[in-house]
Design an enzyme around this catalytic site. Structure first.
Site, short mmCIF file in Angstrom:
data_model
loop_
_atom_site.label_atom_id
_atom_site.label_comp_id
_atom_site.label_asym_id
_atom_site.label_seq_id
_atom_site.Cartn_x
_atom_site.Cartn_y
_atom_site.Cartn_z
N CYS A 65 0.81 -1.22 0.00
CA CYS A 65 0.00 0.00 0.00
C CYS A 65 0.84 1.27 0.00
O CYS A 65 0.39 2.32 -0.47
CB CYS A 65 -0.93 0.02 1.22
SG CYS A 65 -1.74 -1.55 1.53
N HIS A 92 -8.55 3.12 -3.20
CA HIS A 92 -7.17 2.84 -2.81
C HIS A 92 -6.50 1.96 -3.88
O HIS A 92 -6.29 0.78 -3.67
CB HIS A 92 -7.18 2.16 -1.44
CG HIS A 92 -5.86 1.72 -0.92
ND1 HIS A 92 -4.66 2.26 -1.34
CD2 HIS A 92 -5.53 0.77 0.00
CE1 HIS A 92 -3.67 1.66 -0.68
NE2 HIS A 92 -4.18 0.75 0.12
N CYS A 123 -1.15 2.80 6.50
CA CYS A 123 -0.83 1.44 6.91
C CYS A 123 -0.47 0.63 5.68
O CYS A 123 -0.77 1.02 4.55
CB CYS A 123 -1.99 0.81 7.67
SG CYS A 123 -3.51 0.61 6.69
#
Length: 391
Positions: free
Chosen positions: A95, A347, A377
């Site tokens: 991520c 995302h 995160c």
């Protein structure tokens, strides 16, 4: 403000409109074409920057296969005005990939290994699904909890540990859509969205200059009606309080303060510090807490010095504990994700780190803030953070 010659400054930021992965605007656009369009338009917008000066194109991408394989950074770069003499690399920190791309460029500039970089990232989750080709190690359960690779369950765990209710999560999800819709109506995304051609729901080619992921008709009642997405028995995390699966790319031009001065460029901000941190994979969503604390310590700042935060909204059940332990939950409405976040915008893994950082810089510019933190995160237990100062 006085800058040192090797300070790292952000010259400009742009991103694609965020598209739904199922039948969305980017369904007929390849990931490297999306990336190349963004890079080209951002360089056109900054005509004082000679593309031949670009040392390296550093591009975040998680699932590096199919159209995202074979070093998509180079594949995209070859489709732009950047000459073949400039280099390119693709990086993955899941991520946090494109924030890692920013950090890599910053570290090169700080150590006099280049002056001008193009960084960013992409993920076309409609063309290359997040699970495509994934082959987890069967021995991993000897070293981490079995569900550590199931991000939704780690969010359930973190929410339960911190007493986060379903109602709190729904309110957070609603807030994301409301703020993103408000930002759209008020033109707050105008400076960051680079318009792109895409296909509407009827199959017609058109130019998009807005995010198609925002749902302005979201209500607490509609969110409350959703079933748990990951734990059907007693779970609280739903599709409405999780980041959307979307397609998108983001891009920044970064350079040394000395080169910006030589070119007569007024930067948006300077990087004051960077950090990464690891946490138990079972609570991967907690990573922004130690990463932000590290970054603030390195910058010589405290949490109260920070005017605005961009925290990637992987899950409401994850974001709320992070804000609580960073001691900013009570200031959320004044300081955190003022234009909404990943629950509304999505995302796309490789895109998000640069996306939230660029959105933060625009929030700081529009609201007069001095210091900002972007943090997120990372699956399997990491966090990453960057401290910016507006110039």
């Amino acid at each position: 403000m006085s800058l040192n010659p090797r300070d790292v400054v952000i010259v400009d930021f742009g991103r694609t409109p965020m598209g739904r992965s199922k039948g969305g605007m980017h369904r007929n656009t390849r990931a490297e074409d999306m990336s190349a369009h963004l890079i080209s338009k951002l360089l056109e917008r900054n005509n004082k920057v000679d593309p031949a000066e670009v040392e390296d194109v550093i591009w975040g991408c998680v699932n590096q296969t199919l159209e995202q394989g074979w070093n998509i950074a180079r594949m995209a770069s070859l489709l732009t005005q950047i000459p073949h003499t400039s280099a390119a690399q693709t990086v993955s920190r899941l991520c946090g990939s494109s924030m890692s791309a920013l950090h890599t460029a910053a570290q090169a500039i700080m150590t006099n290994n280049g002056d001008v970089f193009v960084i960013g990232g992409v993920e076309h989750m409609g063309h290359v699904s997040m699970m495509h080709g994934v082959d987890p190690n069967p021995h991993m359960s000897l070293h981490a909890a079995k569900a550590s690779g199931m991000m939704g369950l780690t969010a359930e765990m973190l929410g339960k540990m911190h007493g986060i209710t379903r109602e709190q999560q729904d309110a957070f999800g609603l807030r994301s859509h409301q703020l993103a819709h408000k930002a759209t109506l008020e033109g707050k995304f105008k400076d960051e969205i680079i318009p792109m051609q895409g296909y509407d729901e009827n199959g017609f080619l058109r130019v998009f200059d807005y995010d198609e992921t925002i749902r302005p008709d979201t209500t607490l009642e509609s969110l409350a009606a959703l079933k748990p997405a990951f734990n059907p028995k007693g779970g609280t995390v739903t599709a409405g309080t999780s980041s959307q699966i979307t397609d998108g790319a983001s891009c920044m031009i970064v350079m040394s303060a000395q080169r910006a001065q030589d070119l007569g460029i007024q930067p948006l901000a300077v990087i004051r510090s960077m950090a990464v941190a690891g946490v138990d994979p079972a609570i991967m969503g907690y990573g922004p807490v130690p990463a932000t604390q590290k970054a603030l310590k390195r910058a010589g700042l405290s949490i109260s010095d920070i005017d605005f935060f961009e925290l990637n909204e992987a899950f409401a059940a994850q974001a709320l504990p992070v804000l609580k332990d960073l001691k900013v939950l009570d200031k959320m409405n004044e300081k955190v994700n003022l234009h909404g976040g990943a629950i509304a915008l999505g995302h796309p893994f490789g895109c998000s780190g640069a996306r939230i950082s660029g959105t933060l810089l625009n929030v700081m510019k529009q609201n007069g803030g001095t210091f900002g933190v972007s943090t997120m995160c990372i699956g399997l237990g990491q966090g990453i953070a960057t401290v910016f100062e507006r110039v």
